[in-house]
Scaffold this active site. Structure first.
Site, PDB file in Angstrom:
ATOM      1  N   ASP A 133      37.582  23.826  43.328  1.00 20.91           N
ATOM      2  CA  ASP A 133      38.809  23.439  42.631  1.00 20.91           C
ATOM      3  C   ASP A 133      38.549  23.599  41.138  1.00 20.91           C
ATOM      4  O   ASP A 133      37.692  22.913  40.563  1.00 20.91           O
ATOM      5  CB  ASP A 133      39.174  21.989  42.962  1.00 20.91           C
ATOM      6  CG  ASP A 133      40.617  21.666  42.595  1.00 20.91           C
ATOM      7  OD1 ASP A 133      41.284  22.527  41.994  1.00 20.91           O
ATOM      8  OD2 ASP A 133      41.071  20.551  42.915  1.00 20.91           O
ATOM      9  N   ASP A 169      43.994  28.291  41.894  1.00 24.37           N
ATOM     10  CA  ASP A 169      42.792  27.631  41.388  1.00 24.37           C
ATOM     11  C   ASP A 169      42.020  26.857  42.445  1.00 24.37           C
ATOM     12  O   ASP A 169      41.179  26.026  42.105  1.00 24.37           O
ATOM     13  CB  ASP A 169      43.164  26.683  40.249  1.00 24.37           C
ATOM     14  CG  ASP A 169      44.109  25.571  40.690  1.00 24.37           C
ATOM     15  OD1 ASP A 169      44.781  25.745  41.720  1.00 24.37           O
ATOM     16  OD2 ASP A 169      44.178  24.541  40.000  1.00 24.37           O
ATOM     17  N   GLU A 170      42.260  27.131  43.717  1.00 22.89           N
ATOM     18  CA  GLU A 170      41.655  26.309  44.769  1.00 22.89           C
ATOM     19  C   GLU A 170      41.445  27.145  46.014  1.00 22.89           C
ATOM     20  O   GLU A 170      42.299  27.943  46.397  1.00 22.89           O
ATOM     21  CB  GLU A 170      42.575  25.123  45.068  1.00 22.89           C
ATOM     22  CG  GLU A 170      42.029  24.111  46.032  1.00 22.89           C
ATOM     23  CD  GLU A 170      43.008  22.971  46.277  1.00 22.89           C
ATOM     24  OE1 GLU A 170      42.649  22.046  47.015  1.00 22.89           O
ATOM     25  OE2 GLU A 170      44.138  23.005  45.734  1.00 22.89           O
TER      26      GLU A 170
END
Length: 470
Positions: free
Chosen positions: A11, A105-106
């Site tokens: 993350d 983003d993960e």
């Protein structure tokens, strides 16, 4: 459940805000809030400096301004966020063929499938190498969680923030989870949490103590059984690569309710055009066009039309969206409009009706005629709203910079680069002929390899192999 912590969850740390701080030296260490800046805007990401004041994602921007009025409020720059995300996902793909992206983003990674984590210590070393490679390749940081399941790996990455790594060893799950709030578990939202609270259940440990029968009675068979397993640390969900996109859509929320029918038609046409550009960028087409309308009273209507075959033609999507709009009453005002395409395919089907429609229309006229004597047409005058805080600009004399603010016919620019000290601020008229929109600068410069060669050549070696400059 796995006997080794071979599920990795990455993350990125306050992703959008961290990118803006990396790109803008004057904002490092200061509160940064990224999101919609209008009266109805919401926070997309807040830097850790802003979070100390109570600002968080999905908060109304007006509330964020009250809590942290001295922050830098910026519009999102998705072009650079996507470029950095592609670099990060490329690094994850080097670890394993099983990478499950959840957002820009993960992502989850199955290290066992890549043979990069035969033991807990090897998994830890892999995670640390990944964090270092991300920082080197992008200039921003990410937090890593390692565990024997997806649920626990995600909990571990939350504990690791910011810029850390936490490994949960198999066999310690129950002890770790017991004191945590029940909202920690996947699938427990506000409504479920309230049902459990009324029954005296507020922690994961109390959920286990309540027993499966009580959870089934409170939440129903499927939800209760799933929650009981999760509370005991049991999560058998696999890491699934190549999650197929089911639809492509775009939408806009208006600062003031729109009642003018001509304006609404114009907005729908623009949304349809943006939607088909996204379709083409993804190499996809679709059969079903969907129109979304949120009215003045927050009621949301959706209308759809299925075409004869998949298409990525903007004319076809626009026409379908217009037909759908005709069946919606917008006289009392519209807060939000959206256009989407679903039923995606990897091919297009020629539509003779669309071709006939396109050929029947008059050709478009040039946007501007040359002045008498062959002189170039007058330059269109930009509006103040063209210069939104955070956007990239270039000045013919001062070089690249970004918009710090605008108003009363003027725009204030801070001239700096990611690798420079905090830059100087200058103010110009909004129609300054030397000032134009710019492109995002790379956050990390690549040195050319020995013996010459381009920067693009150099990124194929080392820990960031296969990535590209953001």
């Amino acid at each position: 459940m796995r006997g080794q912590p071979t599920v990795l969850h990455l993350d990125m740390d306050a992703f959008y805000a961290s990118v803006e701080q990396a790109a803008k030296p004057s904002l490092r260490g200061k509160p940064v809030i990224v999101g919609g800046l209008g009266p109805r805007g919401v926070v997309a990401t807040a830097s850790y400096e802003a979070r100390r004041f109570g600002v968080h994602s999905a908060m109304p921007m007006a509330q964020a301004r009250r809590l942290c009025p001295h922050a830098a409020f910026l519009v999102p720059r998705f072009q650079i966020y996507r470029a950095i995300s592609e670099t990060v996902m490329g690094l994850l793909a080097e670890l394993s063929p099983l990478v499950e992206p959840l957002s820009l983003d993960e992502a989850f990674v199955d290290l066992a499938a890549g043979g990069t984590a035969a033991s807990a210590e090897e998994a830890r070393r892999t995670g640390e190498r990944l964090r270092a490679a991300i920082r080197e390749a992008t200039g921003v940081t990410g937090s890593v969680g390692l565990a024997g399941s997806k649920m626990l790996a995600k909990i571990a990455s939350e504990q690791a923030k910011p810029d850390g790594l936490v490994l949960i060893r198999p066999g310690t799950e129950r002890e770790l989870l017991a004191p945590m709030p029940v909202r920690t578990l996947p699938g427990v939202g506000p409504a479920t949490a309230e049902v459990l609270r009324r029954a005296g259940i507020t922690t994961v440990g109390e959920t286990v103590q309540a027993g499966e029968a009580e959870l089934l009675r409170l939440l129903g068979k499927a939800h209760g059984a799933s929650l009981y397993l999760m509370a005991r640390g049991v999560d058998e969900r696999p890491v699934v690569a190549d999650r197929d996109t089911k639809s492509v859509s775009v939408e806009d929320t208006f600062d003031v309710d729109v009642t003018d029918r001509a304006r609404i038609r114009f907005e729908v046409a623009g949304l349809a055009d943006r939607c088909t550009r996204r379709l083409r960028a993804a190499g996809r087409s679709g059969r079903t066009v969907v129109l979304k309308v949120r009215r003045y009273d927050f009621t949301t209507l959706t209308r759809s039309e299925t075409l004869r075959g998949p298409t990525d033609d903007p004319e076809v999507v626009q026409e379908a969206a217009r037909r759908l709009l005709e069946g919606v009453d917008t006289t009392e005002g519209v807060r939000l409009l959206g256009v989407g395409v679903s039923g995606l395919a990897d091919f297009t089907q020629e539509d003779l009706f669309a071709q006939a429609l396109q050929s029947s229309r008059a050709p478009e006229q040039p946007a501007a005629e040359p002045s008498p004597g062959g002189a170039p047409a007058p330059r269109p005058v930009p509006r103040t709203t063209d210069w939104l805080p955070g956007l990239d600009v270039t000045h013919e004399r001062f070089g690249p910079g970004w918009v710090q603010g605008s108003g009363v016919g003027r725009v204030t620019i801070r001239f700096e680069r990611p690798d420079s000290p905090p830059g100087r601020v200058r103010t110009f008229l909004v129609d300054d002929p030397e000032l134009t929109g710019g492109e995002p600068l790379p956050l990390v410069e690549r040195a050319a390899p020995p013996g010459g060669g381009s920067q693009a050549d150099s990124v194929s070696s080392g820990p960031s192999r296969g990535t590209s400059r953001p």
